[in-house]
Design a protein around this motif. Sequence first.
Motif, mmCIF file in Angstrom:
data_model
loop_
_atom_site.group_PDB
_atom_site.id
_atom_site.type_symbol
_atom_site.label_atom_id
_atom_site.label_comp_id
_atom_site.label_asym_id
_atom_site.label_seq_id
_atom_site.Cartn_x
_atom_site.Cartn_y
_atom_site.Cartn_z
ATOM 1 N N SER A 157 9.349 -0.736 50.628
ATOM 2 C CA SER A 157 8.967 -1.354 51.897
ATOM 3 C C SER A 157 7.712 -0.714 52.467
ATOM 4 O O SER A 157 7.546 0.509 52.430
ATOM 5 N N SER A 193 3.238 -3.316 60.447
ATOM 6 C CA SER A 193 4.161 -3.006 61.541
ATOM 7 C C SER A 193 3.532 -3.160 62.913
ATOM 8 O O SER A 193 4.216 -2.959 63.928
ATOM 9 N N ASN A 223 10.693 -8.582 52.681
ATOM 10 C CA ASN A 223 11.976 -8.337 53.323
ATOM 11 C C ASN A 223 12.122 -9.222 54.559
ATOM 12 O O ASN A 223 13.173 -9.251 55.174
ATOM 13 N N ARG A 268 11.023 -9.300 61.182
ATOM 14 C CA ARG A 268 12.109 -8.573 61.842
ATOM 15 C C ARG A 268 12.348 -9.137 63.243
ATOM 16 O O ARG A 268 11.409 -9.360 64.004
ATOM 17 N N GLU A 269 13.623 -9.357 63.558
ATOM 18 C CA GLU A 269 14.035 -9.916 64.839
ATOM 19 C C GLU A 269 14.851 -8.859 65.587
ATOM 20 O O GLU A 269 15.287 -7.872 65.003
ATOM 21 N N TRP A 320 20.239 3.507 58.768
ATOM 22 C CA TRP A 320 21.101 2.329 58.882
ATOM 23 C C TRP A 320 22.564 2.714 58.717
ATOM 24 O O TRP A 320 23.456 2.123 59.332
ATOM 25 N N GLU A 327 16.819 -3.884 65.273
ATOM 26 C CA GLU A 327 15.858 -4.886 64.810
ATOM 27 C C GLU A 327 15.857 -4.884 63.283
ATOM 28 O O GLU A 327 15.825 -3.821 62.665
ATOM 29 N N ASN A 328 15.959 -6.089 62.709
ATOM 30 C CA ASN A 328 16.032 -6.238 61.261
ATOM 31 C C ASN A 328 15.734 -7.683 60.880
ATOM 32 O O ASN A 328 15.818 -8.583 61.722
ATOM 33 N N PRO A 329 15.429 -7.929 59.609
ATOM 34 C CA PRO A 329 15.281 -9.318 59.166
ATOM 35 C C PRO A 329 16.614 -10.069 59.250
ATOM 36 O O PRO A 329 17.685 -9.450 59.267
ATOM 37 N N HIS A 376 9.763 -12.611 65.615
ATOM 38 C CA HIS A 376 8.819 -12.378 64.495
ATOM 39 C C HIS A 376 7.804 -11.291 64.853
ATOM 40 O O HIS A 376 6.607 -11.443 64.608
ATOM 41 N N ASP A 385 7.811 -7.259 57.015
ATOM 42 C CA ASP A 385 8.033 -6.105 56.154
ATOM 43 C C ASP A 385 7.864 -6.523 54.694
ATOM 44 O O ASP A 385 8.838 -6.793 54.002
#
Length: 332
Positions: free
Chosen positions: A91, A106, A146, A149-150, A193, A209-211, A232, A236
Motif C-alpha cells: 500500500s 493520501s 485498495n 477510503r470512507e 487494525w 476510515e477504510n475502503p 472519497h 490507496d
Amino acid sequence: MKLTRLLAAVAATAALSAGFAAQAREYSVSTVLSDAFPWGQAAQKWAELVNERSEGRITLRVYPNAQLVAGDQTKEFSAMRSGLIDMAVGSTINWSPQVPELNLFSLPFLMKDNADLDAITQGEAGKLSFAAIEQRGIVPLAWGENGFREVSNSRKPVRAPADLAGLKIRVVGSPLFQDTFSALGANPTQMSWADAKPALTTGAVDGQENPLSVFDVARVDQVGQKYLTLWHYMADPLIFAVNQRVWKTLPEEDRELLRQAALDAGKWEVELSRSQQAKRLEDIRSRGVEVVELNDAERQAFVDATRSVHEKWAPKIGDKLLDAARSAIAKP
C-alpha cells in the motif's frame, strides 16, 4: 554398447532434471490483507499467473496479514528493501514513511473519483512515483488498488467538518492522517487494525476510515459503526514490487514474466474491486447502516477545511510530482 547408451541417456536425464531443479525458485510475497479481500486476491492472482506462465519453475508464496513483519505493516517496505521479503503487493500508505512521495495519494480530497486516480497512476505522476520507489532499492512493476477510503462512526451522520468535531477516529500510522483529521476537528487515534476492532466495540474510539471492501468483509457495522459517509477523501493504490537484489539475479525473460503477470493481475484486481462496489454498498445499507453521500457543496467544505494539510505536505511530496498529478486531474 547398448548398456553404455542407456547409462548415458540416464545421466543426461538426471542432468536435465538437476538443471531444472536448480532453476526452480520460490519467492516470498507479503500482503497486509488475506484473499478474503481484493488486496489479498491481487497477490494470489499474481502468484497463479507466474506459476502458470513459468510452468511451475517460479513459485510465489503469498504471506498475508503482514505476517512476515509480525503484523506491523509499516515495516513491510523496509523488510523488503533489506531482503527479508522478496516481493510484495503493498500500500502507498504503508510505504509512505520510507517513500515520502507516496504521500501524494493520501492528500485529502485531491482526487474525486476513479478517473482522477487513473489519470495519476497511468500518467507522468505514476512514473515519478515508481521512480521514487526504485531509488529506495525496490523495483515497482504494476498498480492495483485498495479503493477510496470512507469514514464511519457510531454516533451521528457526518455531512460537514463540524460533525467530526471531537470524534475519536482510528487512523493508520501516518502523520498525514493525523494532520488531516486534526484539521477537521476530530481526535485522530493511531492504532493497528487488530487493536481497532476491540476499541470500536468498547467505544474507546468512535469511528474509523477504510475502503468499502474492508468495511464490508470485516463487518465493521457489527462493532457499532452505524453511520458511513462516502467522501472519497483519499485513495490507496497498491503496488506490485520486487526487491532490487532479487530482481538483478533474474534473467531478462523471468523479469518480463513477473512484470507482465503483475500488470495482468493488477488490471484484473482493479476491475474486480470496482465491479463489487455497488453490491457492497447495497449489502452495507441492508444491514442497517445509514449511508451519507456528499453533494458538491458539502464536499467543498471538507476541501476548504484541509487546505493547510496540502500546504504542509507539499514540500515532502515534491513540486514536480504534485504538479504532474494536478495537471493529470485537470485534463478533460
